[in-house]
Write a protein that holds these residues in place. Structure first.
Motif, PDB file in Angstrom:
ATOM      1  N   LYS A  62     -12.435  -9.552   3.232  1.00 12.69           N
ATOM      2  CA  LYS A  62     -13.030  -8.414   2.510  1.00 12.69           C
ATOM      3  C   LYS A  62     -12.726  -7.084   3.198  1.00 12.69           C
ATOM      4  CE  LYS A  62     -16.007  -6.780  -0.624  1.00 12.69           C
ATOM      5  NZ  LYS A  62     -16.190  -5.388  -0.235  1.00 12.69           N
ATOM      6  N   THR A 118     -10.248  -4.794   4.514  1.00 19.20           N
ATOM      7  CA  THR A 118      -8.832  -4.728   4.193  1.00 19.20           C
ATOM      8  C   THR A 118      -8.040  -3.954   5.250  1.00 19.20           C
ATOM      9  OG1 THR A 118      -9.009  -2.645   2.970  1.00 19.20           O
ATOM     10  CG2 THR A 118      -9.466  -4.681   1.749  1.00 19.20           C
ATOM     11  N   THR A 166     -12.443 -11.433   7.436  1.00 20.55           N
ATOM     12  CA  THR A 166     -11.206 -10.916   8.010  1.00 20.55           C
ATOM     13  C   THR A 166     -11.213 -11.213   9.513  1.00 20.55           C
ATOM     14  OG1 THR A 166     -11.211  -9.104   6.406  1.00 20.55           O
ATOM     15  CG2 THR A 166      -9.803  -8.845   8.359  1.00 20.55           C
ATOM     16  N   PRO A 198      -6.641 -12.373   6.423  1.00 24.83           N
ATOM     17  CA  PRO A 198      -7.199 -11.285   5.629  1.00 24.83           C
ATOM     18  C   PRO A 198      -8.522 -11.681   4.980  1.00 24.83           C
ATOM     19  CG  PRO A 198      -5.386 -12.328   4.449  1.00 24.83           C
ATOM     20  CD  PRO A 198      -5.440 -12.965   5.807  1.00 24.83           C
ATOM     21  N   GLU A 203      -2.565  -6.657  -2.359  1.00 25.56           N
ATOM     22  CA  GLU A 203      -3.022  -5.428  -1.739  1.00 25.56           C
ATOM     23  C   GLU A 203      -4.534  -5.392  -1.784  1.00 25.56           C
ATOM     24  OE1 GLU A 203      -1.197  -2.302  -4.002  1.00 25.56           O
ATOM     25  OE2 GLU A 203      -2.811  -2.276  -5.476  1.00 25.56           O
ATOM     26  N   GLY A 204      -5.149  -4.675  -0.832  1.00 27.41           N
ATOM     27  CA  GLY A 204      -6.599  -4.653  -0.763  1.00 27.41           C
ATOM     28  C   GLY A 204      -7.152  -6.053  -0.590  1.00 27.41           C
ATOM     29  N   LEU A 205      -8.229  -6.361  -1.302  1.00 27.84           N
ATOM     30  CA  LEU A 205      -8.818  -7.692  -1.259  1.00 27.84           C
ATOM     31  C   LEU A 205      -7.868  -8.745  -1.834  1.00 27.84           C
ATOM     32  CD1 LEU A 205     -11.266  -9.462  -0.612  1.00 27.84           C
ATOM     33  CD2 LEU A 205     -12.282  -8.735  -2.796  1.00 27.84           C
TER      34      LEU A 205
END
Length: 341
Positions: free
Chosen positions: A198, A200, A182, A196, A320-322
């Protein structure tokens, strides 16, 4: 002549000394991190850094990330961090996190692509950490792959690309995460995600209470960029690719089947293996298991590309997230050929 070192089981001290001397002497070394393999050079040595761009075929306006072993290493290469920047470093370093900071003159301009900032990362991988510490220099390193190709997550996938063009390759086994770090820059007091990974948006928000996502993470970018992975075709196999995604699982499967042509290879969820009507299907993981997907996606793209299919169709994941990082990579891997319904 490239020397291959096998450190999958243990870091050999005599070999560590040899590789450290190579870096100090201005040679290139490929080494593992927890994200992907990096191709590294002495960050203080302009000529050594220039060899990275030559070996990768990388454009010189694409900045590199400087890898350090300890916070004390920052004093020589960056201006003092703000309170917000320090809070981010304390929370996410060492780890898969890069922070953009004001650079000092010790770092040559070709590392930063002429910018007054550099991305700084402190890897958590023990081999990377030991190498930086032993070399006693910061290491400038982008991902170990020919420019535009999928990043290298294991030595078997990248050895032939660099054999003879680097002094040494350290084999530390498959990388843990499988996608790059990231990248964050604090803009007007707000941590802004430029690439982006890991770490988040929610991870960052939980630490400092605020986060922003750069509008270009899913768009083509022109002009000057502060982070690698923002501008050029990246992570891409040579074969024609199509990325498809829908919040509706049945729609996503239908989209894949609709766009099949002869000699198509599909990369997608294990659960969809028997529902997609292609000759060859490769599972990158199970639905909802983004860590499994990020670990395998680059290696699979390389494996599938070697078969020279007419088309590669990739199933997308929720952003979303990872999944945000996975889709950022896959949209670029597909050269922006992306269908979402």
């Amino acid at each position: 002549m490239t020397t291959l070192y096998d450190w999958k089981k243990t870091i050999k001290q005599a070999e560590l000394d040899q590789v450290s001397e190579l870096l100090q002497a201005g040679k290139l070394v490929i080494f593992p991190t927890e994200t992907v393999y990096g191709i590294g050079a002495n960050a203080y040595n302009k000529n050594a850094v220039e060899q990275i761009f030559t070996a990768k075929g990388r454009a010189n306006d694409n900045p590199l990330i400087v890898h350090i072993a300890d916070f004390s290493d920052l004093e020589a290469i960056t201006e003092p961090a703000t309170a917000m920047e320090q809070a981010l470093m304390d929370a996410f370093m060492p780890g898969p996190f890069t922070l953009i900071l004001k650079k000092k003159a010790m770092i040559p301009d070709n590392v930063s692509a002429g910018l007054d900032t550099i991305g700084v990362r402190m890897p958590a991988n023990p081999i990377a950490h030991a190498l930086i510490q032993a070399a006693k220099i910061p290491i400038a390193a982008p991902s170990a792959n020919l420019s535009g190709r999928p990043s290298g997550t294991r030595v078997a996938d990248i050895y032939d690309e660099f054999d003879g063009n680097v002094a040494a390759i350290i084999d530390g086994g498959d990388t843990e995460i499988g996608i790059e770090s990231t990248v964050v820059k604090v803009i007007d007091g707000i941590p802004t995600i430029l690439r982006p990974g890991k770490v988040t948006p929610m991870d960052i928000k939980e630490v400092v209470g605020v986060v922003k996502i750069d509008e270009h993470i899913f768009k083509k970018t022109e002009g000057i960029v502060a982070s690698p992975g923002m501008k050029y075709k990246h992570y891409a196999p040579q074969s024609n690719c199509l990325l498809v995604y829908s919040d509706d699982e049945e729609m996503q499967i239908a989209l894949v089947n609709e766009h099949l042509v002869p000699n198509t290879i599909v990369i997608g969820f294990e659960e969809h293996r028997n529902r997609i009507r292609c000759h060859q299907f490769y599972a990158y993981g199970h639905k909802g298991h983004e860590e499994e997907i990020s670990h395998s996606i680059f290696q699979l793209l390389r494996q599938v590309d070697q078969q020279h299919p007419a088309k590669i169709i990739i199933e997308g994941v929720k952003k979303e997230g990872l999944g945000l990082a996975i889709m950022n990579r896959l949209i670029r891997a597909a050269s922006y050929q992306y269908i979402e319904k």
